[in-house]
Design an enzyme around this catalytic site. Structure first.
Site, PDB file in Angstrom:
ATOM      1  CE1 TYR A  85      94.625 121.865  63.296  1.00  0.00           C
ATOM      2  CE2 TYR A  85      96.148 123.458  62.321  1.00  0.00           C
ATOM      3  CZ  TYR A  85      95.916 122.243  62.951  1.00  0.00           C
ATOM      4  OH  TYR A  85      96.964 121.427  63.242  1.00  0.00           O
ATOM      5  CD  GLU A 131      95.403 120.084  66.265  1.00  0.00           C
ATOM      6  OE1 GLU A 131      96.062 119.681  65.300  1.00  0.00           O
ATOM      7  OE2 GLU A 131      94.555 119.388  66.848  1.00  0.00           O
TER       8      GLU A 131
END
Ligand code: GDP
Ligand code: MN
Length: 384
Positions: free
Chosen positions: A104, A192
């Site tokens: 992530y 993101e």
């Protein structure tokens, strides 16, 4: 949405899976037929958590692709964050990557620190809030000094601190550098990648994209304003989107003359000319710059699909838009099965005007010379 975020990713050199954006089950089937292999169908909605909500499917044949796309398009995806749900209207069909590992990565503004903060964890593919709640030590952060900007050592430090598998390390500085460049350039609130995937064949790829742009930064990139109003409000806007144009390219009005022009300014001028000639526009479609024959054909059908239209005026001032492509599109549209035909007036000047006129002449059509003449003619024809 994801497909738009990934477009920006590619612009800064962040690798994304190859794929195609589609709006219909047949398009999915056609794409898989031409590109045999394993594909992921990803619902294009603004909400996250699509995987768990049933919005992500895998297909490895054209029929399976069509079947699953039929299930997805029109479905309302829901979860706790979005109890009202969101209807799926389009899909991203992407190469199914064999995943070795998921990480992530995100950049957002830390308001307290007044700095962009980079957040990385090796526990990708799930909610970062969940990771933060259960395993806060698995999350690594770095606050970037905007005056200095991004430096490759930041990526190396974060990869080490977050214990990313070694396969990520070589690509990580360039990916993070691209993400930071994009964050600054577009004035984003959030960029993101979840998950950033390490594939079994050693590639590092952004498998998902979430980009939240700050409205106040959009003046720098007016082309991205469409992101904010992508969801069509009605059938007409949906039809405009289906041609590949933006929803603001098409407007319905009260008169009986359909108008197609290239450029909003020329469109306004054309409506004025029609009004000066004593008529009124039924609608108006701006086909933008560089329209190819296929788009012209779809545009004709969209405009003539409005039952109020009694005559049509196509007014093209060729620049990037080429007269031959416009003419070809008109001729193809008129040759279609069960196409609704109304009296048609065409004005065509500029790039490849001669070629365009020849194509129209071959189909028995003669363009008018000026906008005013075209407007007068269209008004007469609409009166019948
Ligand atoms: P989100 O649920 O809205 O965040 O959508 P994602 O794009 O993150 O996809 C959700 C999940 O689908 C991922 O965490 C993976 O488990 C799975 N997935 C998506 N793309 C692929 C792929 O190319 N290969 C594999 N094996 N799984 C995928
Ligand atoms: Mn995701």
């Amino acid at each position: 949405m994801e497909y738009q975020g990934k477009e920006l990713f590619r612009g800064v050199g962040i690798p994304t899976p190859r794929g195609v954006f589609v709006r219909s089950p047949d398009d999915v089937a056609a794409f898989i037929a031409e590109n045999p292999g394993a594909w992921v169908l990803k619902s294009q909605v603004l909400m996250g958590g699509r995987g768990k909500a049933g919005g992500i499917k895998f297909a490895s044949s054209p029929d399976e692709g069509r079947e699953l796309a039929r299930e997805l398009i029109g479905k309302v995806l829901r979860n706790e964050q979005n109890p009202d749900g969101e209807e799926v209207k389009s899909l991203l069909v992407e190469e199914k990557v064999a995943i070795a590992s998921e990480a992530y990565v995100s950049i957002t503004i830390d308001r307290a620190a007044k700095k962009p903060v980079v957040i990385v964890t090796a526990q990708g593919g799930m909610d970062v809030e969940e990771v933060a709640a259960h395993d806060p030590d698995a999350i690594s952060k770095y606050w970037i000094d905007a005056a200095i900007g991004f430096e490759p050592f930041i990526a190396r430090r974060l990869a080490f601190a977050a214990k990313l598998p070694t396969g990520f390390q070589r690509a990580f500085p360039s990916i993070l550098g691209g993400l930071y460049a994009m964050f600054m350039e577009y004035g984003a609130n959030l960029v993101e990648i979840n998950p950033l995937v390490l594939s079994e064949d050693g590639r590092v790829i952004a498998s998902d994209a979430k980009v939240d742009l700050d409205d106040n930064g959009l003046y720098k990139h007016p082309e991205l304003k469409a992101w904010k109003n992508e969801a069509p409000a009605d059938e007409d806007q949906a039809a405009a989107l289906a041609t590949g144009l933006g929803i603001s390219n098409y407007a319905k009005l009260d008169g009986n003359i359909g108008i197609i022009a290239n450029g909003a300014g020329l469109g306004m001028g054309t409506m004025d000319a029609v009004r000066n000639a004593g008529g009124a526009a039924a609608n108006f479609l701006d086909i933008g710059g560089g329209a190819q024959a296929e788009l012209v054909k779809k545009s004709y059908n969209l405009v003539v699909g409005d039952p109020k239209v009694k005559a049509m005026f196509i007014n093209i001032f060729g620049g990037i838009t080429r007269g031959d492509q416009v003419a070809k599109g008109i001729v193809e549209a008129l040759a279609g099965d069960d196409v609704r035909k109304v009296p048609l007036v065409v004005r065509l000047t500029g790039t490849n005007e001669k070629e365009g006129r020849e194509i129209l002449a071959g189909a028995g059509m003669n363009p008018v010379e000026t906008m005013d003449e075209g407007a007068r003619r269209a008004v007469e024809l609409a009166r019948g």
